[in-house]
Design an enzyme around this catalytic site. Structure first.
Site, PDB file in Angstrom:
ATOM      1  N   THR A 264       0.844  -1.191   0.000  1.00 24.14           N
ATOM      2  CA  THR A 264       0.000   0.000   0.000  1.00 24.14           C
ATOM      3  C   THR A 264       0.880   1.243   0.000  1.00 24.14           C
ATOM      4  O   THR A 264       1.954   1.267   0.595  1.00 24.14           O
ATOM      5  CB  THR A 264      -0.886  -0.007   1.254  1.00 24.14           C
TER       6      THR A 264
ATOM      7  N   ARG B 272     -13.592  -8.579  -0.600  1.00 28.56           N
ATOM      8  CA  ARG B 272     -12.975  -8.060   0.624  1.00 28.56           C
ATOM      9  C   ARG B 272     -12.450  -6.633   0.431  1.00 28.56           C
ATOM     10  O   ARG B 272     -11.872  -6.294  -0.598  1.00 28.56           O
ATOM     11  CB  ARG B 272     -11.831  -8.979   1.051  1.00 28.56           C
TER      12      ARG B 272
ATOM     13  N   GLY C 121     -10.211  -3.651   2.594  1.00 27.21           N
ATOM     14  CA  GLY C 121      -9.379  -3.392   3.753  1.00 27.21           C
ATOM     15  C   GLY C 121      -9.560  -1.988   4.291  1.00 27.21           C
ATOM     16  O   GLY C 121     -10.578  -1.334   4.064  1.00 27.21           O
ATOM     17  N   ASP C 122      -8.554  -1.500   4.983  1.00 25.36           N
ATOM     18  CA  ASP C 122      -8.658  -0.201   5.641  1.00 25.36           C
ATOM     19  C   ASP C 122      -8.360   0.978   4.729  1.00 25.36           C
ATOM     20  O   ASP C 122      -8.764   2.106   5.016  1.00 25.36           O
ATOM     21  CB  ASP C 122      -7.706  -0.150   6.836  1.00 25.36           C
TER      22      ASP C 122
ATOM     23  N   GLY D 140      -5.279  -4.823   7.215  1.00 23.03           N
ATOM     24  CA  GLY D 140      -6.402  -3.893   7.183  1.00 23.03           C
ATOM     25  C   GLY D 140      -7.505  -4.160   8.175  1.00 23.03           C
ATOM     26  O   GLY D 140      -8.079  -3.223   8.745  1.00 23.03           O
TER      27      GLY D 140
END
Length: 368
Positions: free
Chosen positions: A202, A230, A232-233, A256
């Protein structure tokens, strides 16, 4: 200049009056102070896992991204423009996973996420599970600036991206031999992504511009082998990205699910925001009093800042709590007082920072 008055209590400086609580805008002096921090992922990043050639390429990429953002800030540009330009460079580099070089899902597709936030007005934009846009961070910014929403996802986000005239690419643009090999190994062995990925790629950037405005942005290709859409954050405001002129700007990278559960980005900013007035009050208690019991001088909010150590401790405390939950990763931060830094609980994190005070550095390993 902004000063930490805890170091000035022995002086005879008198300040005219006690100030009420102020915003970060009130705290910034007239000097053209700015700062920026960037990251390109965290994880098991050890010297024995990275070749000298990879080390050189990653440092060059981080340096180029940092230089681009720094130039915009040095020239008086906005924090939003600085982090956008920085993240685009990282998205275009296959050493990371935010655009070119994005990881593959279980179905061997790419689903990218991004988010961006302006600390001056708390406006934000995010995109989740998208493909087609060459630079997901531009889609997140378009959501913020040109839609009534904060987050768009999937095909709706892709449609919005096309309608906004953002540059589109074919699915094979994201693919690299390395990422294809990763997903093939995962599918053939039917092992977890943790056994394939040794780092999180990331990317993100945070900045404070010369007007005292904060901004944060994060972009990712997700997690190798993720299933069922899915997310994530990275596109979640408050988990992977947050910016508030009253406290800080944060961008995260790592596991995440744990960043979401702890609300890491917002948690750090909230703790800084709450600590600042308490620190002023604590400092005021140390000021000598005259014969009538009145303070001999009042600590003015516009002349007070949290120390480097306090900021770092707050960030480290939240990352420690993340670790206690079972999560790993890290964050970068920028503050209204010009500080820029990082906190991570992994072996390494691709990272860099620069400030108007002349500091500029990039690093990879935990011992740098």
């Amino acid at each position: 200049m902004i000063r930490n008055l805890l170091g000035l209590f022995g002086s005879t400086i008198l300040l005219s009056a006690m100030a009420p609580a102020a915003s970060a805008q009130d705290m910034i002096d007239e000097d053209a102070r700015w700062s920026i921090a960037i990251h390109g992922g965290a994880g098991t990043i050890n010297r024995d896992k990275i070749t000298p050639e990879q080390d050189k390429a990653i440092r060059a990429a981080l340096g180029s991204a940092l230089a681009a953002g720094s130039k915009i800030l040095k020239d008086g540009g906005s924090a939003m423009d600085a982090i956008t330009a920085t993240i685009i460079i990282l998205e275009n580099d296959p050493n990371f996973t935010a655009g070119k070089g994005a990881v593959f899902t279980w179905d061997k597709t790419n689903e990218l996420d991004s988010s961006i936030m302006d600390g001056s007005d708390l406006s934000a934009g995010a995109a989740a599970g998208i493909n087609g846009a060459k630079n997901p961070i531009l889609l997140a910014r378009a959501v913020k600036d040109k839609s009534p929403h904060v987050m768009l996802s999937g095909e709706g986000a892709n449609q919005f991206s096309r309608e906004q005239g953002l540059e589109q690419v074919s699915p094979d643009y994201y693919a690299t031999p390395y990422r294809l090999d990763q997903i093939e190994k995962l599918l053939s062995k039917e092992v977890s992504a943790a056994d394939v990925d040794y780092k999180y790629g990331t990317v993100g950037a945070v900045a404070m511009d010369s007007k005292g405005n904060m901004a944060a942005g994060t972009s990712t290709g997700g997690m190798t082998g993720k299933r069922w859409g899915r997310i994530g954050d990275s596109p979640v405001i408050g988990a992977g990205t947050y910016a508030d002129n009253r406290s800080c700007a944060i961008s995260a990278t790592g596991a995440g699910e744990y960043f979401i559960r702890l609300g890491v980005a917002h948690e750090i900013c909230a703790r800084i925001r709450m600590r600042w007035p308490v620190a002023i009050e604590e400092a005021q208690q140390t000021v000598p009093k005259d014969e009538e019991g009145n303070y001999t001088y009042a600590i003015h909010a516009s002349e007070f800042m949290l120390s480097d150590e306090e900021i770092q401790q707050i960030a480290d405390d939240v990352i420690a709590e993340l670790g206690e939950l079972g999560g790993d990763g890290g964050i970068i931060y920028a503050t209204p007082w010009g500080q820029a830094g990082y906190s991570f609980n992994t072996a390494g994190m691709y990272r860099g920072r620069a400030t108007s005070e002349g500091e500029a550095s990039v690093a990879i390993y935990g011992d740098e």
